[in-house]
Write a protein that holds these residues in place. Structure first.
Motif, PDB file in Angstrom:
ATOM      1  N   VAL A  25       0.822  -1.216   0.000  1.00 26.58           N
ATOM      2  CA  VAL A  25       0.000   0.000   0.000  1.00 26.58           C
ATOM      3  C   VAL A  25       0.852   1.260   0.000  1.00 26.58           C
ATOM      4  O   VAL A  25       0.331   2.368  -0.197  1.00 26.58           O
ATOM      5  CB  VAL A  25      -0.972   0.039   1.199  1.00 26.58           C
ATOM      6  N   LEU A  26       2.169   1.128   0.219  1.00 25.88           N
ATOM      7  CA  LEU A  26       3.046   2.294   0.241  1.00 25.88           C
ATOM      8  C   LEU A  26       3.366   2.727  -1.185  1.00 25.88           C
ATOM      9  O   LEU A  26       3.884   1.943  -1.987  1.00 25.88           O
ATOM     10  CB  LEU A  26       4.335   1.974   0.998  1.00 25.88           C
ATOM     11  N   THR A  27       3.047   3.966  -1.501  1.00 18.24           N
ATOM     12  CA  THR A  27       3.268   4.501  -2.838  1.00 18.24           C
ATOM     13  C   THR A  27       3.850   5.906  -2.742  1.00 18.24           C
ATOM     14  O   THR A  27       3.649   6.616  -1.749  1.00 18.24           O
ATOM     15  CB  THR A  27       1.958   4.560  -3.642  1.00 18.24           C
ATOM     16  N   GLU A  28       4.542   6.328  -3.795  1.00 16.56           N
ATOM     17  CA  GLU A  28       5.069   7.691  -3.841  1.00 16.56           C
ATOM     18  C   GLU A  28       3.991   8.660  -4.288  1.00 16.56           C
ATOM     19  O   GLU A  28       3.107   8.323  -5.074  1.00 16.56           O
ATOM     20  CB  GLU A  28       6.279   7.767  -4.773  1.00 16.56           C
ATOM     21  N   ALA A  29       4.075   9.883  -3.797  1.00 20.77           N
ATOM     22  CA  ALA A  29       3.126  10.934  -4.164  1.00 20.77           C
ATOM     23  C   ALA A  29       3.804  12.279  -3.986  1.00 20.77           C
ATOM     24  O   ALA A  29       4.906  12.376  -3.425  1.00 20.77           O
ATOM     25  CB  ALA A  29       1.872  10.852  -3.291  1.00 20.77           C
ATOM     26  N   ARG A  30       3.128  13.331  -4.468  1.00 23.34           N
ATOM     27  CA  ARG A  30       3.604  14.695  -4.232  1.00 23.34           C
ATOM     28  C   ARG A  30       2.533  15.434  -3.444  1.00 23.34           C
ATOM     29  O   ARG A  30       1.346  15.344  -3.748  1.00 23.34           O
ATOM     30  CB  ARG A  30       3.907  15.430  -5.537  1.00 23.34           C
ATOM     31  N   VAL A  31       2.968  16.137  -2.418  1.00 22.94           N
ATOM     32  CA  VAL A  31       2.059  16.917  -1.575  1.00 22.94           C
ATOM     33  C   VAL A  31       2.664  18.289  -1.365  1.00 22.94           C
ATOM     34  O   VAL A  31       3.833  18.545  -1.685  1.00 22.94           O
ATOM     35  CB  VAL A  31       1.832  16.222  -0.204  1.00 22.94           C
ATOM     36  N   ALA A  32       1.865  19.197  -0.820  1.00 26.95           N
ATOM     37  CA  ALA A  32       2.356  20.540  -0.543  1.00 26.95           C
ATOM     38  C   ALA A  32       3.449  20.502   0.522  1.00 26.95           C
ATOM     39  O   ALA A  32       3.335  19.777   1.515  1.00 26.95           O
ATOM     40  CB  ALA A  32       1.205  21.426  -0.071  1.00 26.95           C
ATOM     41  N   ARG A  33       4.505  21.263   0.303  1.00 27.81           N
ATOM     42  CA  ARG A  33       5.569  21.340   1.295  1.00 27.81           C
ATOM     43  C   ARG A  33       5.068  22.127   2.502  1.00 27.81           C
ATOM     44  O   ARG A  33       4.465  23.188   2.343  1.00 27.81           O
ATOM     45  CB  ARG A  33       6.797  22.026   0.694  1.00 27.81           C
ATOM     46  N   PRO A  34       5.304  21.633   3.720  1.00 25.96           N
ATOM     47  CA  PRO A  34       4.818  22.374   4.892  1.00 25.96           C
ATOM     48  C   PRO A  34       5.642  23.627   5.137  1.00 25.96           C
ATOM     49  O   PRO A  34       6.768  23.756   4.664  1.00 25.96           O
ATOM     50  CB  PRO A  34       5.004  21.360   6.031  1.00 25.96           C
ATOM     51  N   GLU A  35       5.059  24.547   5.891  1.00 27.37           N
ATOM     52  CA  GLU A  35       5.757  25.761   6.306  1.00 27.37           C
ATOM     53  C   GLU A  35       5.792  25.800   7.831  1.00 27.37           C
ATOM     54  O   GLU A  35       4.824  25.414   8.486  1.00 27.37           O
ATOM     55  CB  GLU A  35       5.046  27.001   5.762  1.00 27.37           C
ATOM     56  N   PRO A  36       6.888  26.272   8.392  1.00 29.20           N
ATOM     57  CA  PRO A  36       6.988  26.282   9.860  1.00 29.20           C
ATOM     58  C   PRO A  36       6.104  27.365  10.481  1.00 29.20           C
ATOM     59  O   PRO A  36       6.102  28.513  10.028  1.00 29.20           O
ATOM     60  CB  PRO A  36       8.465  26.567  10.108  1.00 29.20           C
ATOM     61  N   GLY A  37       5.353  27.000  11.513  1.00 34.16           N
ATOM     62  CA  GLY A  37       4.577  27.963  12.269  1.00 34.16           C
ATOM     63  C   GLY A  37       5.404  28.535  13.404  1.00 34.16           C
ATOM     64  O   GLY A  37       6.606  28.245  13.521  1.00 34.16           O
ATOM     65  N   PRO A  38       4.815  29.324  14.264  1.00 35.18           N
ATOM     66  CA  PRO A  38       5.541  29.858  15.413  1.00 35.18           C
ATOM     67  C   PRO A  38       6.162  28.738  16.247  1.00 35.18           C
ATOM     68  O   PRO A  38       5.529  27.716  16.497  1.00 35.18           O
ATOM     69  CB  PRO A  38       4.459  30.600  16.197  1.00 35.18           C
ATOM     70  N   THR A  39       7.391  28.905  16.647  1.00 36.34           N
ATOM     71  CA  THR A  39       8.229  27.989  17.438  1.00 36.34           C
ATOM     72  C   THR A  39       8.606  26.719  16.675  1.00 36.34           C
ATOM     73  O   THR A  39       9.188  25.812  17.254  1.00 36.34           O
ATOM     74  CB  THR A  39       7.581  27.589  18.780  1.00 36.34           C
ATOM     75  N   GLU A  40       8.314  26.663  15.376  1.00 34.90           N
ATOM     76  CA  GLU A  40       8.621  25.469  14.591  1.00 34.90           C
ATOM     77  C   GLU A  40       9.797  25.713  13.651  1.00 34.90           C
ATOM     78  O   GLU A  40      10.134  26.848  13.327  1.00 34.90           O
ATOM     79  CB  GLU A  40       7.415  25.036  13.764  1.00 34.90           C
ATOM     80  N   ILE A  41      10.387  24.610  13.189  1.00 33.40           N
ATOM     81  CA  ILE A  41      11.411  24.673  12.155  1.00 33.40           C
ATOM     82  C   ILE A  41      11.004  23.783  10.985  1.00 33.40           C
ATOM     83  O   ILE A  41      10.255  22.818  11.147  1.00 33.40           O
ATOM     84  CB  ILE A  41      12.801  24.253  12.682  1.00 33.40           C
ATOM     85  N   LEU A  42      11.483  24.142   9.806  1.00 34.72           N
ATOM     86  CA  LEU A  42      11.327  23.322   8.604  1.00 34.72           C
ATOM     87  C   LEU A  42      12.658  22.633   8.350  1.00 34.72           C
ATOM     88  O   LEU A  42      13.700  23.291   8.267  1.00 34.72           O
ATOM     89  CB  LEU A  42      10.955  24.187   7.410  1.00 34.72           C
ATOM     90  N   VAL A  43      12.627  21.305   8.262  1.00 36.75           N
ATOM     91  CA  VAL A  43      13.845  20.511   8.091  1.00 36.75           C
ATOM     92  C   VAL A  43      13.798  19.785   6.754  1.00 36.75           C
ATOM     93  O   VAL A  43      12.804  19.121   6.441  1.00 36.75           O
ATOM     94  CB  VAL A  43      14.000  19.493   9.238  1.00 36.75           C
ATOM     95  N   ARG A  44      14.855  19.938   5.982  1.00 33.43           N
ATOM     96  CA  ARG A  44      15.002  19.115   4.783  1.00 33.43           C
ATOM     97  C   ARG A  44      15.578  17.780   5.216  1.00 33.43           C
ATOM     98  O   ARG A  44      16.678  17.703   5.769  1.00 33.43           O
ATOM     99  CB  ARG A  44      15.919  19.776   3.755  1.00 33.43           C
TER     100      ARG A  44
END
Length: 318
Positions: A25-44
């Motif tokens: 059931v695991l498949t590849e897909a494309r989704v919107a990249r998240p954005e960091p909210g207050p006190t959050e970080i975005l990690v590649r």
């Protein structure tokens, strides 16, 4: 005047579960990249570690705390891409690892994740991203079980079940670093591996019934489940501690003053720093059994479910 077209939203590659079921059931897909909210970080994400909760969630839906596109994976190591309002702990370019938002969706099987800044710690320079991705969930489970719940002290005797597994091999090293005498169970083929980790008394569970061969243990860490918790009670001293990762059967324990605790791991900045300190002083090293690319997540799940690995399985993302 012609309107300026809006830029297309940034997307990223992920592995998602199209439905709950087998590895297929695991498949590849494309989704919107998240954005960091207050006190959050975005990690590649450079690497994502696998844990039994991943394939159990894939099969059943797990805790049910999924986004509209469910993306598995909790352990990540990567590079900070952006920081949200109020974050001073990290800056873009910092290398970090962590287990954000557990048990809610972290989305480790993807190119980017966001999470509270203090759900991450700086990656030890001595670990690759693959090694660091093997550490957070299993390492924090072992840390919170032994240091937090059991309050492990130098000189105590500890029995670690499945000592060659993801949690077990880290628990052994944490217990040794805290001055404990360690017994560990594993199959015959993994006895030398247990010795290399520092296990003082390796036990081949296929040839020896630990419940009859072992006595006077202060702490038991059970990550196996089934009847292991009940069978472990006779090996404990009166007043000892049984920590189970599956839910325990605690009924007979109180008669001898044995404490029982069920550990569900949680994000823990102080715990991550504790693990980092052990890594940096040469007392803890995650063992990676297999490394596969993100596109082979289904194969990684099949391997994990086989129960034949030593240490951890890790997916490379970048």
């Amino acid at each position: 005047m012609n309107a300026t077209p809006l830029a297309a939203p940034a997307t990223m590659r992920v592995v998602t579960a199209s439905e709950w079921g087998g590895p297929e059931v695991l498949t590849e897909a494309r989704v919107a990249r998240p954005e960091p909210g207050p006190t959050e970080i975005l990690v590649r994400v450079h690497a994502a570690g696998l844990n039994p909760v991943d394939w159990k969630s894939r099969a059943t839906g797990g805790f049910g705390m999924w986004a509209e596109t469910p993306v598995l994976g909790y352990d990540v190591s990567g590079v900070v891409e952006a920081v949200g309002l109020g974050v001073t702990l990290y800056a873009p370019g910092d290398e970090v690892f962590g287990m954000p938002d557990f048990p809610r969706q972290a989305g480790g099987y993807g190119e980017y994740v966001t999470g509270p800044a203090r759900h991450f710690a700086r990656k030890p320079a001595s670990l690759s991203h693959v090694e660091a991705a093997a550490l957070p969930l299993a390492g924090l489970t072992a840390w919170q079980s032994l240091v937090g719940t059991a309050a492990l002290r130098p000189g105590q005797r500890v029995l670690v079940h499945a000592a060659a597994g993801g949690v077990g091999h880290l628990a052994v090293q944490i217990a040794k670093a805290r001055g404990a005498y360690v017994l560990g169970t594993a199959g015959a083929a993994k006895q030398d591996f247990l010795r290399s980790l520092g296990v003082d008394e390796p036990i081949d569970y296929t040839a020896t019934d630990f419940s009859e061969a072992v006595r006077d243990v202060d702490v038991v860490l059970d990550s196996v489940g089934g009847d292991y918790g009940t069978r472990s009670l006779p090996v404990l001293r009166d007043g000892g501690t049984l920590v189970t990762l599956p839910s325990p059967d605690a009924a007979p324990a109180g008669e001898r003053g044995i404490r029982t605790g069920f550990t569900l791991v949680e994000p823990d900045y102080a715990g991550l720093l504790g693990l980092v300190e052990l890594v940096e002083t040469g007392r803890l090293r995650p063992v990676v059994d297999t490394v596969l690319p993100l596109a082979e997540a289904a194969k990684a799940h099949e391997l994990g479910e086989s129960g034949r690995t030593r240490g951890k399985i890790v997916l490379t993302v970048v």
